[in-house]
Design an enzyme around this catalytic site. Structure first.
Site, PDB file in Angstrom:
ATOM      1  N   ASN A   7      17.143 -10.370  29.594  1.00  0.00           N
ATOM      2  CA  ASN A   7      18.169  -9.464  29.081  1.00  0.00           C
ATOM      3  C   ASN A   7      19.278  -9.426  30.124  1.00  0.00           C
ATOM      4  OD1 ASN A   7      19.733  -7.400  28.136  1.00  0.00           O
ATOM      5  ND2 ASN A   7      18.066  -5.927  27.932  1.00  0.00           N
ATOM      6  N   ARG A  93      17.918 -11.728  24.811  1.00  0.00           N
ATOM      7  CA  ARG A  93      18.489 -10.648  24.004  1.00  0.00           C
ATOM      8  C   ARG A  93      19.994 -10.888  23.881  1.00  0.00           C
ATOM      9  NH1 ARG A  93      19.898  -4.487  25.404  1.00  0.00           N
ATOM     10  NH2 ARG A  93      20.268  -3.893  23.248  1.00  0.00           N
ATOM     11  N   HIS A 182      20.135  -2.142  17.910  1.00  0.00           N
ATOM     12  CA  HIS A 182      18.733  -1.760  18.165  1.00  0.00           C
ATOM     13  C   HIS A 182      17.792  -2.413  17.144  1.00  0.00           C
ATOM     14  CE1 HIS A 182      20.040   2.346  20.104  1.00  0.00           C
ATOM     15  NE2 HIS A 182      19.862   1.424  21.032  1.00  0.00           N
ATOM     16  N   ARG A 243      27.963   8.887  24.122  1.00  0.00           N
ATOM     17  CA  ARG A 243      28.772   8.457  22.962  1.00  0.00           C
ATOM     18  C   ARG A 243      28.769   9.542  21.899  1.00  0.00           C
ATOM     19  NH1 ARG A 243      25.523   3.080  22.019  1.00  0.00           N
ATOM     20  NH2 ARG A 243      25.144   2.761  24.223  1.00  0.00           N
TER      21      ARG A 243
END
Ligand code: ADP
Length: 399
Positions: A7, A93, A182, A243
């Site tokens: 990742n 990823r 996700h 966020r």
């Protein structure tokens, strides 16, 4: 054989090395501060006696190539990967796959170009993800590289869920639509929940709630995503650590016109200074819960707004799905915060969502059922494991 999962972020590479037989984790860790004077490497593994070991190193790693080289070296020294030829695949990823990628994909030059094409949709993530792929390809040229996209699981959404009500050409010419993120996590916890329910994934309807610093909800019908709360970017939907999630799209116009705020400042405001942090000055939910317990009103408000939004999405997805087998909580908050789970489910009993208070508050880090025995809809916690899902999907792609 073994599978390495990477990742890659802008200044870090996280890794996990899996044994293909049984999917045990052979080693895990990260390099961080790539490009800074003192980059760091941390590797965890078990020795031959099964004792946990940790190695930490510091030193110059000017770029991702140097970072991955250090990871390969440490895996060799720990004996967990004596030779790269033991690798069946490297799984990467990748945050955004646009509309091009519906499944894990074996990397070739065309795939690299296609990932490059969607950089405008994920300018902060895709370049770093791509860097990881390029350096892994250079370092392990004979090993299959597989890209696993956060957006891929949501590519089954119907048009009615993914289109925004804005001029058609913005979708056709510029790709403005809901993509969702996700996906690897929603897929993993959804499939695990189906296993725990004793049914094939293709036969269950679920609402999966990934609640971490980033947060998203997904409606899964018969094993496929039919709607999700994040949109063209990960800014839409639930209240997150920093966020804002859903707001009136006119708020940024108002701020621009009346406060003279420019676009970059607005992006920072809504992505990094809003959410829990904006509401109460903290983005660590544990701290917010502690403050709320002591009577802090802004912390209480932050919890309330977050739970209110979560409940709205649960209600919306109950309506979209019609029948639901289970609501599944995951992520740091979803797995650990009995407080937020209780607030989100409160009052949903007439809709078939009945939390068992004792199961909800019993501390555990295991997969578990939290609903009352009579609850028509099960409520579950399934700890997410995105790396394992990426490793499995990488193997699927190469076979
Ligand atoms: P990321 O999206 O960065 O992977 P995580 O999934 O690790 O984030 O979730 C981080 C969030 O989980 C933080 O808000 C943290 O406060 C929260 N969290 C972790 N443990 C607990 C706990 N025991 N109770 C409440 N919240 C928790």
């Amino acid at each position: 054989m073994k599978v390495l999962v990477l990742n890659s972020g802008s200044s870090s590479i996280k890794f996990q090395l899996f044994d293909r037989d049984g999917w045990g984790v052979l080693a895990s860790g990260s390099v961080s501060r790539i490009g800074e004077a003192e980059a760091r490497l941390r590797c965890l593994w078990e020795d031959d006696q099964g004792q946990p070991q940790v190695r930490e190193e510091q030193g110059a790693m000017p770029d991702h190539h140097a970072g991955l080289q250090r990871i390969a070296q440490v895996l060799e020294r720990t004996g967990t990967l004596a030779d790269p030829s033991e690798l069946l695949a490297v799984g990467h990823r990748v945050v955004h796959g646009g509309e091009a990628f519906h499944a894990p994909t074996l990397v070739d030059d065309d795939v690299i170009e296609a990932i490059r094409q969607v950089i405008p949709l994920a300018p902060l993530h895709n370049p770093a993800n791509l860097d990881g792929i390029l350096v892994a390809r250079a370092l392990f040229p004979s090993i299959s590289q597989v890209a696993v996209f956060d957006t891929a699981f949501h590519q089954t959404m119907p048009r009615t869920a993914y289109r925004y009500a804005i001029p058609d050409n913005l979708y056709r010419e510029h790709g403005v639509r809901r993509y969702g993120f996700h996906g690897t996590s929603h897929h993993y916890v959804g499939a695990r929940a189906a296993e725990l329910l004793g049914k094939p994934f293709e036969q269950v309807n679920l609402i999966t709630l990934h609640l971490g610093n980033g947060a998203s909800a997904t409606a899964i019908r018969e094993g496929t995503s039919i709607d999700t709360s994040m949109g063209m970017t990960p800014l839409e939907g639930l209240v997150m650590g920093t966020r804002c999630g859903d707001i009136d799209p006119a708020v940024p116009f108002y701020l621009a016109k009346h406060l003279g705020v420019d676009v970059t400042t607005l992006e920072t405001l809504l992505n990094r200074q809003s959410g829990l942090l904006g509401l109460c000055g903290d983005n660590d939910l544990r701290e917010i819960q502690r403050r709320a317990e002591e009577g802090d009103e802004t912390a209480e408000l932050a919890l309330g707004v977050t739970a209110h939004r979560l409940k709205k999405y649960i209600g919306a997805y109950l309506a979209e799905l019609g029948t639901v087998d289970a609501i599944v909580f995951t992520g740091g908050i979803g797995e650990n915060s009995s407080e937020l789970r209780a607030r989100a489910c409160a009052g949903l009993e007439p809709l078939g969502v009945m939390l068992d208070p004792a199961s909800n508050t019993a501390g555990s880090n295991q997969e578990r059922v939290l609903s009352a025995a009579k609850s028509p809809i099960k409520i579950m916690v399934v700890p997410t494991n995105e790396e394992l899902q990426i490793a499995r999907e990488a193997v699927q792609a190469v076979s």
